[in-house]
Enzyme design. Structure first.
Site, PDB file in Angstrom:
ATOM      1  N   PHE A 183       0.861  -1.183   0.047  1.00 28.39           N
ATOM      2  CA  PHE A 183      -0.023  -0.033  -0.139  1.00 28.39           C
ATOM      3  C   PHE A 183       0.905   1.306   0.042  1.00 28.39           C
ATOM      4  O   PHE A 183       0.621   2.427  -0.794  1.00 28.39           O
ATOM      5  CB  PHE A 183      -0.853  -0.012   1.333  1.00 28.39           C
ATOM      6  CG  PHE A 183      -2.093  -1.093   1.117  1.00 28.39           C
ATOM      7  CD1 PHE A 183      -2.979  -0.852   0.018  1.00 28.39           C
ATOM      8  CD2 PHE A 183      -2.127  -1.912   2.004  1.00 28.39           C
ATOM      9  CE1 PHE A 183      -4.150  -1.811   0.139  1.00 28.39           C
ATOM     10  CE2 PHE A 183      -3.320  -2.986   1.959  1.00 28.39           C
ATOM     11  CZ  PHE A 183      -4.095  -2.935   0.926  1.00 28.39           C
ATOM     12  N   VAL A 203      16.043  -6.198  -2.003  1.00 27.22           N
ATOM     13  CA  VAL A 203      17.273  -5.475  -1.280  1.00 27.22           C
ATOM     14  C   VAL A 203      17.998  -6.390  -0.130  1.00 27.22           C
ATOM     15  O   VAL A 203      17.096  -6.900   0.599  1.00 27.22           O
ATOM     16  CB  VAL A 203      16.664  -4.342  -0.845  1.00 27.22           C
ATOM     17  CG1 VAL A 203      17.783  -3.320   0.011  1.00 27.22           C
ATOM     18  CG2 VAL A 203      16.171  -3.303  -1.914  1.00 27.22           C
ATOM     19  N   GLU A 258     -11.467 -12.223  12.054  1.00 32.34           N
ATOM     20  CA  GLU A 258     -11.863 -12.573  10.504  1.00 32.34           C
ATOM     21  C   GLU A 258     -11.785 -14.127  10.256  1.00 32.34           C
ATOM     22  O   GLU A 258     -12.718 -14.661   9.701  1.00 32.34           O
ATOM     23  CB  GLU A 258     -11.286 -11.765   9.699  1.00 32.34           C
ATOM     24  CG  GLU A 258     -11.614 -10.143   9.505  1.00 32.34           C
ATOM     25  CD  GLU A 258     -10.665  -9.218   8.993  1.00 32.34           C
ATOM     26  OE1 GLU A 258     -11.143  -8.087   8.939  1.00 32.34           O
ATOM     27  OE2 GLU A 258      -9.835  -9.707   8.354  1.00 32.34           O
TER      28      GLU A 258
END
Length: 471
Positions: A27, A92, A184
Site C-alpha cells: 500500500f 534488497v 476474521e
C-alpha cells in the site's frame, strides 16, 4: 515521544531529474509510486514479488471465498502507463545510507537521490519461530493458500476416516490472536463449516466443528473501543466461535497447543498473534522499536537522513503522543506524503508535517456480522448488518483494478445468494500436520496430559455412523 527533528528537513543540490527508489509494492510503496508518476523524477520500484496484494481480503482467499487473482494484480500492469516508472522484481539485501546505494540479491547496485521504504511487516512468534510450521500466519498469497489447504484438508480427512473407521478426530480449529485477522479467520471458518459445506459431505457433520479463538489480553480487538469488542464477542458467539481471553499459549505442536498448562487438540492451528517489521529497517543503522520498526520523525525521515522516507508498517511514527497504527490507511497516506515532500523539495518549499487522517476501522466477522469504528464523515460505532455492508462497500472501493472489483463483487454476490463457495481447491501436500492417521497410526500425545477440568477439553456429541461407501 518527542519529535526527532524540529526544523523541517530538506535535500539540497538535487539533479534536474532526481532518482527515486521505492522499495516495496504494498500500500505505501504503490501509493508513493502513483503519486510520483506526474513529477519530473525517475522512479524505480523494487519488490521481491511481481504483484500487489490487497491484504485486507487475504483471509477470504484463505477461506476459499476468493481466488488469489481476485485480490492481486501485477505491479507492472498497475504502473504500465506511468512512463517515468520502472519495475524490478528483486530484493534488497543491504543499504548504504551514507552513499545513497542499495545492494540487491541479484548482485546489482542501485544509487538513489531519494529512497522510500515500504516493505511492511511479517509474522512474529515471539522468539518461537519453530511454531511457524505448525501455525501459519497470514501475510501473503502463499500463506493464504496454505491455510486454505489445511482447513479444507481437515474436512476431507475427517470424511475419509468416517468412511474407513466409522469415527474421526474432533475438528478443532484454533486461532491464536484476537486482532482483526484472528477475528476474521475465526468467523469465516465458522461460516464455511456451518453454512457453506454442511451439504457437501455424506459422512461427517461439518457444523459440529469447533472454532476456538485464543487471545492473551483481556479482550479481543484491543485497538477498538470496548463496546465494539463486546459486540464482536457477541457476534462470534452467535456464530458458534468459542472466545477465550486472557489465555496465553505456551507451546504449539502438530495436532495440539498448550494453553495455561493444558493441552488443546487442534486439527488446524492458525497464528494471528503478532507481527514484526521487515528486516530492511535495521539495515539503515538507525534506532528501531521492539518490533523492528524504524523510528522516524513527523516528516517520516529517520535521524540524519532527509532523503529517506520510511512508510507503512515499517515506520514508528507518533502523532499526539500515540503511535500511528500499521494498517492500510496510514500506509497509503504515508506513501503519498513522501511523494509530496519530494515535490516540495524540488520546488524549494518547506516540508510539511505528516498528519494521519483517521477515517475509522472495520473488522468483518461473518455473514451480516462486523464492527466499525467510524470517524469520518461522522463519528459512530456500528455493528451487525450496517457495519458489514459498510465493510463490503469500502473494500470494493479500495480494491485495485476494475476487473478485480468486478470479480470480487460477483464472487460475493454468488456466495451470498447461493451459499456456495467456488474456490475450494486443495493444492500442495495431501498431509496435514498432527493428523496421525495419514501414516496409518495415531500419534501418541502423552505430554502434557489432558485435564478434564479444562474449558477447552470436551468431546463433541457422538455422531451416528453413516453408511459406508461400498468398496
Amino acid at each position: 515521544m518527542a519529535e526527532i527533528l524540529v526544523t523541517p528537513p530538506s535535500v539540497k543540490n538535487l539533479p534536474p531529474r532526481p532518482r527515486v527508489v521505492v522499495v516495496g509494492g504494498g500500500f505505501a510503496g504503490l501509493s508513493a509510486a502513483q503519486a510520483l508518476a506526474d513529477m519530473a523524477v525517475d522512479v524505480t520500484l523494487i519488490d521481491r514479488r511481481n504483484h500487489h496484494t490487497f491484504q485486507p481480503l487475504l483471509y477470504q482467499v484463505a477461506m476459499a471465498v476468493l481466488s488469489p487473482a481476485d485480490i492481486a494484480q501485477p505491479i507492472r500492469s498497475i504502473l504500465s502507463k506511468k512512463k517515468n516508472i520502472e519495475v524490478l522484481m528483486d530484493e534488497v539485501e543491504a543499504i548504504e545510507p551514507d552513499h545513497h546505494r542499495l545492494h540487491l540479491r541479484s548482485g546489482a547496485e542501485i544509487e538513489y537521490d531519494y529512497l522510500i521504504l515500504g516493505t511492511g511487516s511479517t509474522h512474529s512468534y515471539f522468539g518461537k519461530d519453530e511454531w511457524a510450521q505448525w501455525a501459519p500466519g497470514l501475510k501473503t498469497i502463499e500463506d493464504a493458500t496454505e491455510i486454505r489447504r489445511r482447513v479444507l484438508l481437515a474436512f476431507e480427512l475427517a470424511e475419509r476416516e468416517m468412511v474407513e473407521t466409522g469415527a474421526h478426530p474432533m475438528l478443532n480449529f484454533v486461532i491464536i490472536g484476537g486482532g482483526p485477522t484472528g477475528v476474521e479467520l475465526a468467523g469465516a471458518i465458522s461460516d464455511i463449516s456451518k453454512l457453506y459445506m454442511r451439504h457437501d459431505f455424506r459422512h461427517i457433520d461439518t457444523s459440529k466443528a469447533r472454532v476456538i479463538l485464543l487471545e492473551g489480553s483481556p479482550r479481543i480487538l484491543a485497538a477498538y473501543p470496548e463496546d465494539l469488542s463486546k459486540k464482536a464477542v457477541e457476534q462470534l458467539t452467535q456464530l458458534g466461535v468459542e472466545v477465550h481471553t486472557g489465555q496465553s499459549v505456551m507451546d504449539v505442536q502438530p495436532g495440539y497447543v498448550v494453553v495455561g498448562g493444558k493441552r488443546l487438540d487442534a486439527v488446524v492451528t492458525l497464528w494471528a498473534a503478532g507481527v514484526q517489521a521487515s528486516p530492511l529497517g535495521k539495515m539503515l543503522g538507525v534506532p528501531t522499536d521492539k518490533r523492528g520498526c524504524t523510528i522516524v520523525d513527523i516528516y517520516l525521515n529517520p535521524p540524519g537522513h532527509p532523503e529517506i522516507f520510511v512508510c507503512g508498517d515499517l515506520a514508528h511514527v507518533e502523532e499526539d503522543g500515540r503511535q500511528i497504527p500499521g494498517v492500510a490507511q496510514p500506509a497509503m497516506q504515508m506513501g503519498r506524503h513522501a511523494a509530496q515532500m519530494i515535490d516540495q523539495d524540488m520546488a524549494g518549499k518547506t516540508r510539511t508535517k505528516f498528519h494521519y487522517w483517521d477515517k475509522g476501522d472495520m473488522a468483518t466477522i461473518g455473514r451480516h456480522a462486523a464492527v466499525a469504528n467510524v470517524r469520518w464523515p461522522l463519528k459512530a460505532h456500528w455493528s451487525g448488518t450496517l457495519a458489514w455492508l459498510s465493510w463490503v462497500s469500502v473494500h470494493l472501493f479500495f480494491l485495485v483494478g476494475f476487473r478485480n472489483r468486478f470479480a470480487v463483487f460477483f464472487s460475493w454476490a454468488w456466495t451470498y445468494l447461493t451459499f456456495n463457495r467456488g474456490a475450494r481447491l486443495i493444492t500442495g501436500s495431501p498431509l496435514l500436520p498432527g493428523w496421525g492417521s495419514q501414516q496409518g497410526i495415531r500419534p501418541q500425545l502423552t505430554t502434557p496430559p489432558i485435564d478434564s477440568t479444562s474449558p477447552f477439553v470436551g468431546a463433541l456429541p457422538a455422531e451416528e455412523p453413516k453408511a459406508a461407501v461400498p468398496r
